[in-house]
Design a protein around this motif. Structure first.
Motif, short mmCIF file in Angstrom:
data_model
loop_
_atom_site.label_atom_id
_atom_site.label_comp_id
_atom_site.label_asym_id
_atom_site.label_seq_id
_atom_site.Cartn_x
_atom_site.Cartn_y
_atom_site.Cartn_z
N THR A 80 57.22 61.52 14.49
CA THR A 80 56.31 61.92 13.32
C THR A 80 55.50 62.96 13.53
OG1 THR A 80 54.49 60.47 14.23
CG2 THR A 80 56.08 59.36 12.77
N GLU A 81 55.66 63.57 14.97
CA GLU A 81 54.85 64.76 15.29
C GLU A 81 53.14 64.67 15.21
OE1 GLU A 81 55.59 67.73 17.14
OE2 GLU A 81 57.62 66.71 17.20
N THR A 82 52.99 63.26 15.39
CA THR A 82 51.55 62.86 15.14
C THR A 82 51.02 62.38 16.52
OG1 THR A 82 52.10 60.66 14.25
CG2 THR A 82 51.77 62.45 12.81
N ASP A 83 49.70 62.31 16.68
CA ASP A 83 49.09 61.79 17.95
C ASP A 83 48.16 60.51 17.92
OD1 ASP A 83 49.98 64.30 19.11
OD2 ASP A 83 48.33 65.46 18.19
N VAL A 84 48.14 59.84 18.84
CA VAL A 84 47.33 58.73 19.00
C VAL A 84 46.32 59.04 20.11
CG1 VAL A 84 47.18 56.31 19.67
CG2 VAL A 84 49.23 57.03 18.28
N PHE A 85 44.89 58.84 19.87
CA PHE A 85 43.90 59.20 20.80
C PHE A 85 43.38 57.61 21.05
CE2 PHE A 85 44.55 62.94 18.41
CZ PHE A 85 44.33 63.83 19.22
N VAL A 86 43.13 57.46 22.66
CA VAL A 86 42.33 56.39 22.87
C VAL A 86 41.49 56.55 23.91
CG1 VAL A 86 42.83 54.12 24.27
CG2 VAL A 86 44.57 54.78 22.43
N ALA A 87 40.15 56.32 23.60
CA ALA A 87 38.99 56.67 24.59
C ALA A 87 38.43 55.42 25.03
CB ALA A 87 37.78 57.44 24.05
N THR A 88 38.34 55.37 26.33
CA THR A 88 37.72 53.84 26.98
C THR A 88 36.42 54.18 27.51
OG1 THR A 88 39.41 53.83 28.61
CG2 THR A 88 39.93 52.57 26.58
N GLY A 89 35.77 53.01 27.66
CA GLY A 89 34.41 53.21 28.61
C GLY A 89 33.82 51.69 28.42
N SER A 90 32.54 51.70 29.27
CA SER A 90 31.93 50.68 29.13
C SER A 90 30.33 51.10 28.78
CB SER A 90 31.77 50.14 30.71
OG SER A 90 33.14 49.81 30.96
N PRO A 91 30.21 51.63 27.54
CA PRO A 91 31.14 51.86 26.54
C PRO A 91 31.30 53.29 26.41
CG PRO A 91 28.82 51.82 25.41
CD PRO A 91 28.92 51.31 27.14
N ALA A 92 32.40 53.69 25.69
CA ALA A 92 32.67 54.95 25.09
C ALA A 92 31.65 55.13 23.85
CB ALA A 92 34.31 54.93 24.67
N THR A 93 31.19 56.34 23.86
CA THR A 93 30.24 56.53 22.82
C THR A 93 30.73 58.07 22.08
OG1 THR A 93 28.79 57.99 24.45
CG2 THR A 93 28.35 55.63 24.32
N TYR A 94 30.20 57.94 20.81
CA TYR A 94 30.44 59.11 19.85
C TYR A 94 28.94 59.43 19.39
CZ TYR A 94 31.29 60.93 15.17
OH TYR A 94 31.09 61.63 14.05
N ASP A 114 44.76 56.56 15.14
CA ASP A 114 46.26 56.71 15.17
C ASP A 114 46.49 57.84 13.90
OD1 ASP A 114 48.88 56.54 14.05
OD2 ASP A 114 48.95 54.64 15.02
N GLN A 115 46.69 58.81 14.12
CA GLN A 115 47.19 60.05 13.11
C GLN A 115 47.90 59.64 12.13
OE1 GLN A 115 48.49 63.88 14.68
NE2 GLN A 115 46.91 64.91 13.28
#
Length: 178
Positions: A80-94, A114-115
């Motif tokens: 599909t030429e698409t990407d999947v991004f996975v950020a992990t943490g305790s916690p991950a923040t945005y 999941d793009q």
């Protein structure tokens, strides 16, 4: 025409679209025209498997947008030429400053985008804050295609999803708001 995979292309072409928060779909747009900077103590690229891995004190910035995580994996689906991004943490923040100047923040043990499916999934002790309002749950899923948000509990009998809406603050200088 066969497109060549490069680690930089993998990150730069999709990351700008991937970290939109559920509540900020039409806001914070100026950030996504800014350069993306990724800092980590370690990073590796598996070109054969089309994967980039950033570990230890990961910091992603783009304008006012910032993601902090212990680890981030970016993988590309060849079909599909698409990407999947996975950020992990305790916690991950945005965090991000929206167009109106207000901040939005989120935290979760896992932040996954999941793009191809156009799904942003926050899971594990999730909390999203904006304008003193908050959504908490075990999992929050935002579908970009349908613009639908679902918040789920962890499945235990006692667990609940919590949403708190704060009333609009009155302007003391405006006599019509008294």
């Amino acid at each position: 025409m066969l497109k060549l995979f490069t680690p930089l292309n993998l990150v730069l072409t999709s990351l700008a679209l991937s970290w939109l928060s559920p509540m900020a779909i039409a806001q914070g747009r100026a950030d996504f025209a800014q350069p993306i900077a990724i800092q980590a103590q370690n990073e590796s690229f598996d070109i054969a498997n089309k994967m980039a891995i950033f570990v230890n004190d990961v910091r992603i910035t783009q304008g006012t947008l910032e993601i902090l995580a212990e680890r981030m994996e970016v993988s590309r689906d060849s079909a599909t030429e698409t990407d999947v991004f996975v950020a992990t943490g305790s916690p991950a923040t945005y965090s991000q400053q929206l167009d109106d100047g207000s901040p939005i923040t989120a935290r979760a043990n896992i932040i996954r985008y999941d793009q191809a499916a156009q799904l942003l999934t926050l899971s594990g002790d999730v909390e999203v804050n904006q304008n003193n309002s908050v959504i908490r749950g075990n999992e929050i899923i935002y579908n970009f295609a349908t613009q639908q948000l679902t918040a789920n509990r962890d499945g235990s009998e006692d667990d609940r999803v919590t949403t708190i809406f704060m009333p609009k603050k009155k302007n003391q200088d405006d006599p019509t708001e008294r």
